[in-house]
Design an enzyme around this catalytic site. Structure first.
Site, short mmCIF file in Angstrom:
data_model
loop_
_atom_site.label_atom_id
_atom_site.label_comp_id
_atom_site.label_asym_id
_atom_site.label_seq_id
_atom_site.Cartn_x
_atom_site.Cartn_y
_atom_site.Cartn_z
N ARG A 192 -104.58 135.64 -52.24
CA ARG A 192 -103.86 136.04 -53.40
C ARG A 192 -104.35 137.38 -53.80
O ARG A 192 -105.28 137.83 -53.85
CB ARG A 192 -104.32 134.78 -54.39
CG ARG A 192 -103.90 133.49 -53.89
CD ARG A 192 -104.32 132.57 -55.12
NE ARG A 192 -104.17 131.17 -54.22
CZ ARG A 192 -104.54 130.05 -54.94
NH1 ARG A 192 -104.76 129.84 -56.28
NH2 ARG A 192 -104.19 128.96 -54.58
N ARG A 222 -112.98 134.91 -58.71
CA ARG A 222 -111.74 135.04 -58.74
C ARG A 222 -111.71 136.16 -57.55
O ARG A 222 -111.73 137.47 -57.80
CB ARG A 222 -111.13 135.53 -59.99
CG ARG A 222 -109.57 135.46 -59.69
CD ARG A 222 -108.90 135.96 -61.32
NE ARG A 222 -109.54 135.22 -62.08
CZ ARG A 222 -108.70 133.87 -62.70
NH1 ARG A 222 -107.50 133.78 -61.66
NH2 ARG A 222 -109.08 133.08 -63.40
N GLU A 279 -112.89 125.84 -63.12
CA GLU A 279 -111.70 125.21 -62.57
C GLU A 279 -112.58 125.22 -60.86
O GLU A 279 -112.53 126.32 -60.59
CB GLU A 279 -110.60 125.51 -62.53
CG GLU A 279 -109.58 124.88 -61.40
CD GLU A 279 -108.24 125.60 -61.37
OE1 GLU A 279 -107.55 125.52 -60.40
OE2 GLU A 279 -107.89 126.63 -62.22
N SER A 311 -107.54 121.69 -58.34
CA SER A 311 -106.39 121.42 -59.18
C SER A 311 -105.52 120.42 -58.45
O SER A 311 -105.25 120.57 -57.22
CB SER A 311 -105.68 122.51 -59.68
OG SER A 311 -104.43 122.33 -60.39
N ARG A 349 -116.07 128.70 -54.79
CA ARG A 349 -116.70 128.40 -56.24
C ARG A 349 -117.37 127.14 -55.93
O ARG A 349 -118.51 127.05 -56.90
CB ARG A 349 -115.07 127.87 -57.07
CG ARG A 349 -114.38 128.67 -57.42
CD ARG A 349 -113.58 128.44 -58.79
NE ARG A 349 -112.61 129.84 -58.88
CZ ARG A 349 -111.82 130.03 -59.90
NH1 ARG A 349 -111.74 128.72 -60.69
NH2 ARG A 349 -111.10 130.98 -60.26
#
Length: 430
Positions: A269, A284, A356, A359, A397
């Protein structure tokens, strides 16, 4: 993609739903859409009238020929009608293409029970599990804990730039162990079929799951030796893309539903919209690993499947002994293709907050309509399936969470019991 017939039946209702996401809604140019729809209807009516006139003239030509009379004038009129029909067909094709482009830019409509909100402040906590640990020393963040274990941000940046990490030794072993553990939980405990997918996909595949055209700036584009004739291709931002599209343009047997798929893959990403956010550490990244869950279900069962999928992600966190909470995303914070989303947030001691880590979303028929994926119902008619996706979990994460929550005063990491078989039985990582 929304059903255009829904817009035609109840445009005010659709606009009201879009405004639950953002008000005033920026997604649909209503005057332009209304004008195109009016022109489409006019052309279709005119086309039907022209065809009726052409049929009548064709019968007249037959009658004139039978009488031996001149047909030139009538045939000339038929030719003129044909030219009008061709022009109408070309204009109708252009209108349909523009309407299709409008549909592709519209997000999914939120379910009725989704909390209203403009941004993440409107999210609603559902439940918590586990109590954050009380340390008898000041907990360090994963950058400081991970450095001696082989978490190397300098080498990652030297090789590829910012937001890349190089892992070696114990850190790399822990990362691999987490991914394998997650796959085993989802396949052996929850019945998902393990898959290995391409990491490069064509443009239409990303359109199928909704990443394109809206999120092109967040994707990494792929070229091969400057060959301009090659298909437009991208690195996947999640294996949801390839897993979900594996049933693209298929009519499925209803008895095969639900289909449960999982895969471990890297995700790429560009993080175009996150400049300046989470620049320290592995929170991130431009490249990270994830174990993805996808379900293809009967429409009547997708809500229950979403709750089930959240539980499948929770199972990983519980076995890793990581405190977490589940929240329902509000209308303004949901993803583009989602009708309802739950986020799982893991506790990070060094940040003194939840972040987070998964999801899980029910996209209903939104992706299926874009992919043209259907099943035959009990009456033998085709319906669109519902698609769901969720992280089970984000590996990087999870690595961060394990390092921070299970750190010891001497810099070692206490390994949760469920993870020890993947690390040769070791109880401590140092």
């Amino acid at each position: 993609m929304l059903d255009i017939n829904l817009l035609r039946r109840d445009l005010p209702g659709v606009i009201a739903q879009l405004e639950r996401r953002k008000n005033p809604q920026p997604y649909l140019d209503v005057p332009r859409y209304t004008a195109l729809e009016a022109e489409r209807k006019q052309i279709q009516v005119a086309t039907e009238q022209l065809q009726a006139r052409r049929n009548a003239l064709s019968r007249q030509i037959g009658q004139l020929k039978a009488k031996g009379e001149d047909t030139a004038a009538v045939m000339a009129e038929v030719g003129g009608i044909g030219a009008e029909q061709d022009a109408g067909a070309q204009r109708l094709e252009a209108i349909q293409a523009e309407l299709q482009g409008m549909l592709m830019s519209l997000p999914n409509l939120p379910q009725a029970g989704v909390p209203q909100g403009a941004d993440e402040s409107g999210n609603v906590e559902v439940r918590r599990w586990g109590a954050p640990r009380s340390f008898d020393f000041t907990p360090r963040d994963h950058v400081d804990v991970g450095g001696p274990l082989g978490m190397d941000f300098e080498t990652g940046a030297r090789l590829s730039g910012s937001r890349f990490t190089f892992l070696r030794g114990p850190a790399a072993r822990l990362h691999r162990a987490l991914a394998q553990f997650m796959l085993d939980v989802q396949t052996q405990e929850h019945g998902y079929t393990e898959c290995w997918t391409p990491y490069i996909v064509n443009r239409e595949i990303l359109e199928g799951t909704g990443q394109l055209p809206k999120f092109k700036a967040d994707m990494f584009w792929v070229t091969r030796g400057g060959d301009e004739a090659q298909p437009e291709q991208y690195l996947i931002s999640t294996s949801e893309i390839s897993l979900t599209n594996s049933v693209r343009e298929q009519i499925l047997d209803a008895t095969s539903l639900p289909i449960r798929l999982t895969a471990h893959s890297p995700c790429f990403r560009s993080e175009a919209g996150s400049a300046g956010r989470d620049t320290r550490g592995m929170i991130r990244q431009h490249q990270f690993d994830k174990v993805e869950m996808v379900q293809i279900t009967h429409p009547d069962h997708s809500d229950a499947a979403l709750e089930q999928m959240v539980g499948h992600a929770e199972a990983v966190l519980r076995q890793l002994e990581l405190p977490y909470r589940v929240i329902t995303l509000c209308t303004g914070d949901m993803g583009f293709g989602s009708a309802r989303t739950y986020d799982l947030e893991v506790w990070l001691p060094a940040q003194d907050t939840y972040r987070e880590i998964s999801s899980c979303s029910n996209c209903e028929a939104f992706q299926a309509r874009r992919m043209q994926t259907r099943f035959r119902n009990a009456q033998g008619k085709t319906e669109f399936v519902h698609t769901l996706n969720g992280s089970g979990l984000a590996v990087g994460r999870a690595l961060v969470a394990v390092l921070e929550n299970h750190q010891q005063a001497d810099g070692s990491i206490a390994i949760p019991a469920a993870l020890r078989p993947y690390l040769g039985g070791a109880e401590v990582l140092r």
